[in-house]
Design a protein around this motif. Structure first.
Motif, PDB file in Angstrom:
ATOM      1  N   ALA A 255      -7.109  -5.437  -6.100  1.00  0.00           N
ATOM      2  CA  ALA A 255      -6.477  -4.284  -6.739  1.00  0.00           C
ATOM      3  C   ALA A 255      -5.788  -4.694  -8.037  1.00  0.00           C
ATOM      4  N   GLY A 259      -7.400  -3.603 -11.489  1.00  0.00           N
ATOM      5  CA  GLY A 259      -6.567  -2.626 -12.184  1.00  0.00           C
ATOM      6  C   GLY A 259      -6.099  -3.109 -13.539  1.00  0.00           C
ATOM      7  N   VAL A 275     -11.711   4.235 -11.981  1.00  0.00           N
ATOM      8  CA  VAL A 275     -10.639   3.632 -11.180  1.00  0.00           C
ATOM      9  C   VAL A 275      -9.978   4.670 -10.265  1.00  0.00           C
ATOM     10  N   ARG A 282     -10.360   2.951  -4.672  1.00  0.00           N
ATOM     11  CA  ARG A 282      -9.103   3.571  -4.261  1.00  0.00           C
ATOM     12  C   ARG A 282      -8.550   2.907  -3.000  1.00  0.00           C
ATOM     13  N   LEU A 285      -6.620   0.059  -4.233  1.00  0.00           N
ATOM     14  CA  LEU A 285      -5.404   0.500  -4.919  1.00  0.00           C
ATOM     15  C   LEU A 285      -4.301   0.883  -3.943  1.00  0.00           C
ATOM     16  N   SER A 289       0.330  -0.052  -4.763  1.00  0.00           N
ATOM     17  CA  SER A 289       0.572   1.276  -5.330  1.00  0.00           C
ATOM     18  C   SER A 289       1.107   1.213  -6.757  1.00  0.00           C
ATOM     19  N   ILE A 291       0.073  -0.633  -9.192  1.00  0.00           N
ATOM     20  CA  ILE A 291      -1.061  -0.661 -10.126  1.00  0.00           C
ATOM     21  C   ILE A 291      -1.609   0.751 -10.318  1.00  0.00           C
ATOM     22  N   ARG A 292      -1.742   1.492  -9.217  1.00  0.00           N
ATOM     23  CA  ARG A 292      -2.211   2.875  -9.322  1.00  0.00           C
ATOM     24  C   ARG A 292      -1.261   3.715 -10.170  1.00  0.00           C
TER      25      ARG A 292
END
Length: 454
Positions: A255, A259, A275, A282, A285, A289, A291-292
């Protein structure tokens, strides 16, 4: 560093002189929980890297590295960990060299090497291909476990001569990749992954798909090819059990790698589709969290919030064995993208507003803007008197004239080439196509033989 012991000051002073990464801030990760996510020899590599990079975690990481080394049979790794803790924390119990363990382990390793080499010699005399292949595999695994990586690579390489099934080819390549990761031989990693990928149906294997994509991503990351690395990492599918690759990386690592690299090389539209809207990625990710959230902020135009999140985790990124050397470059590319995107809707922006949004406390980004303008990544100029960043307006008429001239020159060159070929054919000369030149059109060679003579 006044709060540090003199030993740690000297230790990290030497690390800085060698160009190593030195982190003074305590990371967010918990060392014990972090290292339990991995298996195999990567545990030692990660502990040693943290011990040589993180001032707050140095002693704990090096002590754990010594313990991990002694749990295996690699005397070289034990010596490396001991040498580091001897300098960084000479009063720790682990700083006392265990000569008895070294002598005993060396004797065990030597006897096992002799036994396996003798077995392989017997297999070769019998001429049974499968036994020879397994003998080389056993010998390679032994050499890898005791730290003789070159010898391990040679033994695994000899397995190729005796392979008889596609599974054998995959096993051989995976063994070579394991050694190449430890040796940081990125080109060998990419080469062996390509051999695995060329096997029909392997891309559809749920267990192999994430391994192929993740290892490819790490290989390209090691070479500094961020776009290729991101493309592979974003296609990894976690429908397979995560423990199929946790001797290399965890879903959290994927992730973070995917990311960050996507933020560095992709525009807002591709970040949304490749992404955030990617059902496969997902899943990764969800393990990280932050990075999201950073990607979501960038896509939504909240660039300052995006950079703030990344900066708060930068220390953790610097302690990753594959990411640490590239963190500054990746962060620089992301910052430049944020500044460029922030400036797009405006004809001019005050330097004060840019400093407020992007500069670190008490600093100015004016020098950074100058570098971006010089490199061509930012099409603007700085008005020092008015303290403005002013967009350079393009001249549509001038651009149209340049395009027309370019098209005319291209047409003229093509017309001359066609006339030349017509004249050659009319003269009875034979025209043959030559080899394709790199980055250009095909070269042409003319034969001196007349058509009548042939």
């Amino acid at each position: 560093m006044a709060h540090l012991t003199p030993d740690l000051q000297n230790y990290f002073g030497h690390m800085r002189q060698q160009g190593g990464v030195v982190v003074e801030t305590l990371p967010k990760l918990d060392l014990d929980s972090y290292i339990k996510n991995y298996e195999g020899r990567t545990q030692f590599d990660r502990l040693l890297h943290i011990g040589r990079s993180s001032i707050p975690l140095c002693v704990d990481a090096l002590k754990a590295a010594v313990k991990e080394a002694k749990a295996g049979g690699d005397v070289g790794r034990y010596n490396e960990a001991w040498e580091n803790i001897r300098v960084a924390a000479p009063h720790e119990p682990e700083a006392i060299k265990d000569e008895e363990w070294i002598a005993r382990q060396k004797d065990i390793n030597k006897k096992e090497s002799t036994r396996l080499e003798s077995n392989l010699s017997g297999y070769k005399q019998n001429g049974i291909k499968e036994s020879i292949r397994m003998g080389n595999e056993d010998l390679g695994q032994h050499y890898e476990q005791i730290g003789k990586l070159k010898e391990a690579s040679d033994a695994y390489g000899r397995m190729r001569h005796e392979v008889s099934t596609t599974k054998h080819i995959m096993d051989c390549c995976q063994r070579l990749i394991s050694v190449a990761l430890q040796r940081r031989d990125w080109s060998s990693i990419i080469s062996n992954i390509a051999k695995i990928s060329s096997i029909q149906g392997v891309e559809d294997d749920r267990a192999m798909q994430p391994y192929i994509k993740i290892v490819s991503g790490i290989g390209y990351l090691g070479q500094g090819l961020f776009k290729e690395a991101a493309d592979n990492l974003l296609r990894a599918d976690l429908s397979a059990p995560a423990d199929t690759f946790n001797d290399i990386a965890t879903p959290n690592d994927v992730a973070i790698y995917g990311g960050l690299l996507a933020l560095a090389v992709m525009d807002r539209g591709r970040l949304q589709t490749r992404v955030l809207d990617n059902p496969q990625f997902r899943v990764f990710l969800e393990t990280e969290s932050h990075i999201r959230k950073a990607i979501t902020h960038f896509v939504s135009g909240r660039y300052s919030a995006c950079l703030s999140i990344l900066e708060s985790y930068k220390v953790d990124y610097l302690l990753d064995i594959y990411l640490s050397k590239h963190v500054e470059n990746i962060f620089s590319q992301i910052r430049q993208k944020c500044i460029t995107q922030y400036f797009v809707p405006f004809s001019c922006v005050t330097l004060d507003s840019l400093n407020e949004t992007f500069a670190h406390d008490g600093q100015s980004i004016e020098a950074e803007l100058v570098d971006m303008i010089r490199s061509g990544s930012l099409n603007a100029r700085i008005d020092s008197e008015s303290r403005l960043l002013v967009a350079v307006q393009s001249d549509p008429r001038l651009e149209m004239q340049y395009a027309a001239l370019k098209a005319a020159r291209k047409y003229e060159d093509e017309a001359k080439e066609r006339l030349r070929r017509i004249n050659l054919i009319a003269a009875g000369l034979e025209v043959k196509a030559g080899k394709q030149q790199p980055g250009g059109d095909a070269a042409w060679t003319e034969s001196a033989s007349l058509g009548a003579a042939s």
